[in-house]
Motif scaffolding. Structure first.
Motif, short mmCIF file in Angstrom:
data_model
loop_
_atom_site.label_atom_id
_atom_site.label_comp_id
_atom_site.label_asym_id
_atom_site.label_seq_id
_atom_site.Cartn_x
_atom_site.Cartn_y
_atom_site.Cartn_z
N PHE A 183 48.33 57.52 40.53
CA PHE A 183 47.42 57.82 39.43
C PHE A 183 46.67 59.12 39.68
CE2 PHE A 183 43.41 57.79 37.22
CZ PHE A 183 43.74 57.33 35.96
N MET A 190 40.49 53.19 28.68
CA MET A 190 41.80 52.61 28.37
C MET A 190 41.75 52.24 26.89
SD MET A 190 41.54 48.89 30.27
CE MET A 190 40.24 47.70 29.85
N HIS A 241 37.66 43.11 30.25
CA HIS A 241 37.50 42.40 31.52
C HIS A 241 36.05 41.99 31.62
CE1 HIS A 241 36.98 41.77 35.84
NE2 HIS A 241 38.27 41.86 36.03
N HIS A 293 42.99 38.12 40.98
CA HIS A 293 42.33 39.27 40.34
C HIS A 293 43.13 39.67 39.11
CE1 HIS A 293 40.95 39.80 44.65
NE2 HIS A 293 39.82 39.90 44.01
N THR A 348 43.72 43.59 33.15
CA THR A 348 43.75 43.52 31.69
C THR A 348 45.16 43.73 31.16
OG1 THR A 348 43.23 45.87 31.42
CG2 THR A 348 41.38 44.36 31.45
N ASP A 402 27.64 45.01 40.68
CA ASP A 402 28.92 45.02 39.99
C ASP A 402 29.34 46.49 39.90
OD1 ASP A 402 30.50 42.89 37.93
OD2 ASP A 402 30.77 45.02 37.51
N LYS A 408 32.15 49.88 40.00
CA LYS A 408 33.41 50.34 39.43
C LYS A 408 33.73 51.71 40.01
CE LYS A 408 31.10 47.68 36.24
NZ LYS A 408 29.64 47.39 36.23
N THR A 463 48.05 51.45 37.26
CA THR A 463 46.59 51.45 37.14
C THR A 463 46.09 52.05 35.83
OG1 THR A 463 46.56 53.54 38.35
CG2 THR A 463 46.16 51.54 39.62
N SER A 506 44.49 50.13 32.30
CA SER A 506 44.21 48.77 32.74
C SER A 506 42.92 48.77 33.56
CB SER A 506 45.37 48.22 33.56
OG SER A 506 45.23 46.83 33.80
N PHE A 507 42.42 47.60 33.84
CA PHE A 507 41.16 47.44 34.58
C PHE A 507 41.23 46.13 35.32
CE2 PHE A 507 36.76 46.18 35.19
CZ PHE A 507 36.11 47.37 35.48
N LYS A 508 40.71 46.12 36.54
CA LYS A 508 40.70 44.86 37.30
C LYS A 508 39.61 44.89 38.37
CE LYS A 508 43.84 46.25 41.03
NZ LYS A 508 44.97 45.86 41.87
N ALA A 509 39.23 43.72 38.81
CA ALA A 509 38.40 43.59 40.00
C ALA A 509 39.33 43.48 41.21
CB ALA A 509 37.53 42.35 39.90
N TYR A 510 38.78 43.72 42.39
CA TYR A 510 39.56 43.51 43.62
C TYR A 510 38.59 43.17 44.74
CZ TYR A 510 38.12 48.27 45.00
OH TYR A 510 37.39 49.38 45.32
N GLY A 511 39.11 42.53 45.76
CA GLY A 511 38.26 42.23 46.91
C GLY A 511 37.04 41.42 46.56
N VAL A 512 37.12 40.56 45.56
CA VAL A 512 35.93 39.82 45.14
C VAL A 512 35.46 38.85 46.23
CG1 VAL A 512 34.97 38.30 43.38
CG2 VAL A 512 36.55 40.10 42.72
N ALA A 513 36.41 38.33 46.98
CA ALA A 513 36.03 37.37 48.02
C ALA A 513 35.24 38.02 49.14
CB ALA A 513 37.29 36.71 48.58
N THR A 542 30.81 43.12 43.85
CA THR A 542 32.11 42.97 43.19
C THR A 542 32.65 44.34 42.82
OG1 THR A 542 31.16 40.99 42.14
CG2 THR A 542 33.33 41.68 41.40
N HIS A 602 35.45 47.03 41.32
CA HIS A 602 36.49 47.08 40.29
C HIS A 602 37.16 48.46 40.30
CE1 HIS A 602 33.48 44.16 38.83
NE2 HIS A 602 34.43 43.59 38.12
N VAL A 632 38.78 51.47 38.06
CA VAL A 632 38.75 52.08 36.72
C VAL A 632 39.87 53.11 36.61
CG1 VAL A 632 37.33 53.37 35.07
CG2 VAL A 632 36.23 51.90 36.77
N PRO A 633 40.58 53.14 35.48
CA PRO A 633 41.63 54.15 35.31
C PRO A 633 41.07 55.55 35.08
CG PRO A 633 41.48 52.80 33.35
CD PRO A 633 40.55 52.20 34.35
#
Lengths: 348, 348, 348, 348
Positions: A193, B237, B242, B283, B286, C175, C177, C196, C199-206, C231, C233, C235-236
């Motif tokens: 990206f 996007m 989300h 996870h 979208t 939270d 990003k 990527t 799209s959008f996602k969270a990661y490593g939330v644990a 948390t 996330h 971002v593209p």
């Protein structure tokens, strides 16, 4: 139901086949192979398929592809040629989305793909899978070389003019632009990206594999010697391909009106479900084909009228790859050509 | 066939309705209105629909919406309330994708939308169109207030915990992120490509219309007073939403295991075609919902275990708008709820 | 002139150091190492530096880093701790952009980074390189652990409230990003454009490595026990980081007015060149910091006023990494803190 | 210090002028006009300039531009021609970033811009502001027509070949691609994020204003009649321009080696600070020029060697607009041409 196998289903053309076949009314997904992902549910790797595809990937050793009616190869070049003979011998039809069976000219293949062709015997029966130019042969084929994404746009864009002998066949220029998914799903820095977004570049200007493939096919429909200058570019978008084609009218064709030019294309594609000739002077956007099997064409004749500019757009993963492969499959199994391919493009 | 009218079909929820309905087996597109585009073929404005939708836009004055079985309003707030009474009186069902019939609390509506509600009489029969929480009422409804995009994710994410009384109902936090298409198809500087691409921001942090809508609905399923802090953000996007939801477990619920938590959600949505509870700790992206009506949920319980983090993704234009509206239509006309909504998400 | 060495200059923080130092009036780039690119001109790998940086990469074995005044480590975790002792012994100052010297708590380091800490002796003299909270120590330091990108935003956002004892220190929620460049320049499928973008996602939330780093630092300025739910996330976008911080006011602090709240932050950062407290209720965009060392903060207090929402934006590669490192260098060498860091953000 | 006025500072070329001039050592921003934003601080509209630009916008009526040393017009076409005479009469130099003073051919101007030229008297002294082709005249100029973004790339790409008489001057093809910021900061549907992201299209294929401008300039350096086919495209990126130029070698030039071709360009631009001739066969990326005044060129000669393909990249807002304007200003005021323009491109 057609029992279907997919070899190498973890790349983008593989998952696009799965998306299309998941709602194809005559498709029964039977096996999908991946050495690396053996035993992993397809929907774990591709959550977009949760609840839609229940298969697990299986190692090529374990998958019994011989029980399939047709096997798609969504693999790197060289894989299909190794496995096709056994499958064909077992009565399984083969559609290769890579280049193994696209070119009749072995020398050219070996030069551009850097590997020996291990299956030359089958080349003569292999059919180039571009239905709009090759429909009758595809219907009877056992073995399909599915066209490259760029060549599909170049052929459908130049064909009417070449067939009619109106343009200089040896001065074709194709300035083409592809979304990044065309580079595949590979762990490479160059398609990250952060390397491709918000930027634009040409690549492979000195020479690209799709040039000889396209010339070979265009030569079949041209009475004159074809030569092509092809410049690919990378666009920061996921899907989509836009080819800007430049064709020089012969002196003898300069009297052609724009209406006649337009009619030439409309006549050529009147009965085609997946080729849309837009009004003269249109500017098709790649997104108008997103996630569908449609290819759109628009004609221009700017400035002094000597050059015809043909704009062609498609989704590189659908009409440029997996959709076209399913279109071929439909023909090979006597189905309506559009079966399972009626997706409306996603907009916005 | 269900005769369908669409009022205001030039925006993104309008064209998304057209995309979905174009392949819906029981839908007959009958009229689509736009004062500004009167007489213009829909496919001229949206080339993605060339060959798929033959209608022209017609001025609201000319379109005979009374002959439809159902009319969708894909309009700005305030339009549906003006036209719904006549349509209902003529036996036409109404589904409003704007906010006119979402809230029972007129004072809240008038405060947040800055207009008088001109059709209070109908509010009591209006049904909030979230099938997973309201299915039986939707089946019998004549008039649907289709939920906002953000509220759909917040309600389906918090509902199982609130119903079970496990969390502090008055400390809900929703940190939500939306693609730009959620802002609509409007000529505004703030949503230009050059203003939103390669950037990220929050907006409306002081207060957003979707807060009272969500609280009103959540209150219906909660025994305790609901309060919600909702922070929307804009993601570069096109489609996708989300929501990262934070819920504080009550002291009495701290003994809950993660397995029990997961089971609570799986039980709640086991029979839902359009809600996917992913494995604990997932996870969701979208894009795994792109252009489909699916909404995915994943649960986390990081750190000291007091806070449940619920991740919810959907396509804001489908499950967040037009897909949900068609899901309601299916229920209202006795069809299988999934009719015409089996699109597989587009990936990549 | 300060003679500067960079270890591991092929990643994004490395090339960003080069961009900044190329116009720094007191910087003399002396050596840049890369085992893999030994002998390759930096400008061949990064054409953006053609004509601006004349160095070639050199193998770590050949580069004489001991002659430098300062060495930056833009390497994976674990490299700096191996080389720092020798450099320090030779009078070379060290700034590590990785995590080796960020945390005093060795057990936490070893747990989260999965490696033994080979250089515990130096930890006690290592200084955490966040000038706004640690300026005097940085001036005297020989060894800097440059902060993580997320922790910079979380600390500068929560610090004024924690120092003043106004919020529940054990209920912090962040939270956050980040743009994709934060994941580095690595050949990984997960950060491809086609995986990527859009799209959008969270990661490593644990759990994420930046949590213990942030807690350790925040604990230094808080009288009460700090706990943090973080948390992240994706971002593209290439660059940029947006942290949405939620802090619960203590009952005793509920009488605080918004003006007092705003003043608390303005007073805290009044003399800071690189922290901009925007007007109360602003919505900072990440692009307003693009390619500059500025970090912007805006305060909100929605709904019932119990929760303070702090919005923090920065460029993750500048204030979140390489710009901050140069800011530390300036302090360590007695220069004006802003030297070479006056880039105006790029907009659009 | 040079006292500077900017008329129309709210668009992208205006804010880019501000970014560049904010760190220009000899620039003193004196007035910036906007009828609509009268009294609004520039940094309120553009938070990226907070702390860097203290001016407020002022209504054109109030701003005393006559006290400036130079005024930039970052306005729509037609504004500069109305105000330039008075400014010049008061000894103020004028640099117009729009088209009013780019073309000597009034008929062409009026045809393509759809307005009467109200200031024909000044055309003869107006200088076309492309320093690499026009430096000495710019030094002496009072009135500059700053080149269009596309024309800059086309001229610098074709010039060495045209000057040397090596190519068919009447068969030039330019297939050009621009980022969306080139369309300006206007409230238009067509340049919304949701309309342009993840898509690609051509536009203006039948004819574009930059064609006559380019032909007029190229004709000045060509002994033969110039004709040009120019096809612009829109790329989903904010900044950046990539021109793919096709030039047909004359038969007499076919013996030219690639080394000679390369040397021709290197010689042409050897002393140019802002033109970078990359190694033969390179593929320049637009991002390698991002936010800097550099323009990069790379040569290719694929296939049968008859066609030279020239790849040219620049940042459309810098070398394609505001950076070039400042470069002109430097020359007009006797400064080193690179003053204030040493920004290193942003990568990634």
């Amino acid at each position: 139901m057609i029992k279907i196998g997919i070899v190498g289903g973890t790349g983008y053309t593989g998952v696009e086949l799965l998306r299309i076949l998941a709602t194809h009314p005559h498709a029964q997904l039977t096996a999908i192979t991946s050495r690396k992902e053996d035993g992993v549910p397809v929907s774990q790797m591709y959550p977009s398929l949760r609840g839609r595809v229940d298969l697990c990937f299986s190692s090529p050793d374990k998958a019994d592809l011989n029980q399939c009616d047709v096997v798609f190869f969504a693999t790197p070049h060289g894989v299909a040629m190794a496995q096709a003979p056994e499958l064909l011998a077992n009565g399984v039809k083969v559609i290769d989305l890579a280049a193994d069976f696209r070119m009749q000219d072995v020398a050219q293949f070996e030069k551009w793909y850097g590997m020996e062709h291990s299956c030359k015997d089958l080349l003569s029966e292999a059919v180039y899978g571009l239905p709009e130019l090759n429909r009758e042969q595809i219907k009877k084929a056992r073995l399909i070389g599915n066209p490259g994404c760029y060549p599909t746009t170049m052929q459908l864009g130049f064909a009417p003019l070449l067939k009619a002998g109106l343009i200089d066949a040896d001065r074709l220029i194709a300035d083409c632009k592809s979304g990044v998914s065309g580079a595949g799903r590979k762990a490479e820095i160059g398609i990250l990206f952060s390397e491709t977004s918000d930027s634009f570049k040409a690549y492979g200007v000195a020479g690209h594999r799709h040039t000889p493939e396209t010339i070979e096919q265009l030569q079949r429909i041209s009475a004159e010697k074809v030569d092509l200058l092809f410049t690919p570019h990378l666009v920061p978008m996921i899907r989509g391909m836009h080819s800007t084609l430049y064709a020089q009218l012969k002196d003898s064709a300069m009297a052609l009106t724009n209406e006649e030019l337009q009619k030439l294309f409309e006549d050529a594609y009147r009965d085609e479900a997946f080729v849309d000739v837009m009004p003269f002077g249109s500017h098709p956007e790649t997104r108008s084909t997103r996630a569908s099997n449609i290819l759109r064409i628009a004609l221009h004749r700017p400035s002094n009228g000597r050059t015809v500019v043909i704009l062609v757009v498609q989704d590189n993963l659908v009409k440029g790859a997996s959709g076209q492969a399913v279109q071929c499959m439909n023909l090979m199994f006597g189905l309506d050509e559009t079966t399972g391919l009626n997706h409306v493009p996603i907009n916005p």
